[in-house]
Design an enzyme around this catalytic site. Structure first.
Site, PDB file in Angstrom:
ATOM      1  N   HIS A  20       0.456 -11.484   2.306  1.00 49.82           N
ATOM      2  CA  HIS A  20      -0.617 -10.817   1.571  1.00 49.82           C
ATOM      3  C   HIS A  20      -1.341 -11.760   0.596  1.00 49.82           C
ATOM      4  CE1 HIS A  20      -1.775  -6.495   0.152  1.00 49.82           C
ATOM      5  NE2 HIS A  20      -2.818  -7.285   0.190  1.00 49.82           N
ATOM      6  N   TYR A  28       0.835  -1.207   0.000  1.00 49.68           N
ATOM      7  CA  TYR A  28       0.000   0.000   0.000  1.00 49.68           C
ATOM      8  C   TYR A  28       0.865   1.251   0.000  1.00 49.68           C
ATOM      9  CZ  TYR A  28      -3.922  -3.011   1.534  1.00 49.68           C
ATOM     10  OH  TYR A  28      -4.879  -3.983   1.654  1.00 49.68           O
TER      11      TYR A  28
END
Length: 276
Positions: free
Chosen positions: A106, A48
């Site tokens: 992730h 991110y």
């Protein structure tokens, strides 16, 4: 705020705040706004590119560090053991915090087949005090079973796509059988299309709630931990205000009935999708 107790004993809020896309000073302001609106679980990720903004928002908020749960996630390009450890260390350094509360892989990236190696790095990072709890994201049952078989350690969280069009009943059942809390990313659908469903809007009218509040309440009653994202103060507050009503069993089943076999957004199937 109500809480779940993870399998490792750590207490975690039942609703979190998603931060994907919130970067820089503007992202810092929006994350700080969420903290001021009552959020105590902040979900970030290495990819991110906003771990620094998360740390800055926490410091700006004045809220004691030990009252906030901070999550980040390991990207696929760092699944090799040494790379994974360095990436976790970098995540901690980027936030400017002394540790992270929850760290996840992730995506499994099964074609690369290095997720067990990455998991061992998370296990060792936990032992070293870099992270308090460890988990996974987008992991199917067979991947979790392999982690357990090869390392003896189960994740305490599995963060997956989950919303009324894709309610993940089988995955939730498996996670529960292993003592794993299922987190929901995209909890109202990536384009918010589920909020226009008649069954949801009628329930919302009945309780004097928004459609989003009904969906988030549905997830809480499934035993799921949703992590909605909003840049607007009012909606941030509304998304937390879901603990003063309860859906009936019939209402729960009517929302469950919206699920679709092909309900994933953008076909992000963990067996095929790879994230680096």
């Amino acid at each position: 705020m109500e809480h779940y107790i993870l399998a490792d004993g750590f207490k975690i809020p039942k609703v979190g705040f998603g931060t994907s896309g919130f970067k820089g000073l503007d992202g810092t302001r929006r994350i700080e706004m969420a903290l001021n609106n009552g959020y105590r679980l902040i979900d970030s990720a290495y990819n991110y590119e906003n771990e620094g903004a998360v740390g800055k928002a926490i410091r700006n908020s004045g809220i004691p560090r030990d009252q906030i749960t901070v999550t980040s996630k390991l990207p696929g390009r760092h699944h090799e053991y040494d790379d994974a450890l360095a990436a976790i260390e970098e995540s901690v350094l980027r936030t400017g915090l002394n540790y992270l509360d929850l760290y996840l892989i992730h995506w499994p990236n099964p074609k690369e087949d290095k997720y067990v190696e990455a998991w061992q790095a998370l296990v060792d990072a936990q032992k070293a005090g870099l992270v308090r709890s460890i988990g996974v994201s987008n992991f199917l049952p067979e991947y979790i079973e392999r982690l357990e078989a090869e390392t003896g350690v189960l994740p305490v969280i599995n963060q997956v796509e989950l919303h009324p069009y894709f309610n993940q009943a089988e995955q939730r059942e498996f996670d529960t059988s292993k003592g794993i809390i299922t987190q929901a990313w995209g909890p109202v659908g990536q384009k918010n299309e589920t909020l226009d469903e008649k069954v949801i809007t009628e329930i919302a009218d009945k309780y004097g709630k928004t459609a989003a509040q009904v969906v988030l309440r549905w997830e809480i009653q499934l035993g799921v931990l949703p992590i909605p994202k909003s840049s607007h103060a009012g909606r941030q507050f509304e998304n937390l205000n879901i603990f003063d009503f309860e859906l009936s069993q019939d209402e729960m089943e009517s929302i469950n009935a919206l699920t679709r076999a092909e309900g994933r957004n953008n076909d992000l199937d963990p067996e095929k999708h790879e994230e680096f």
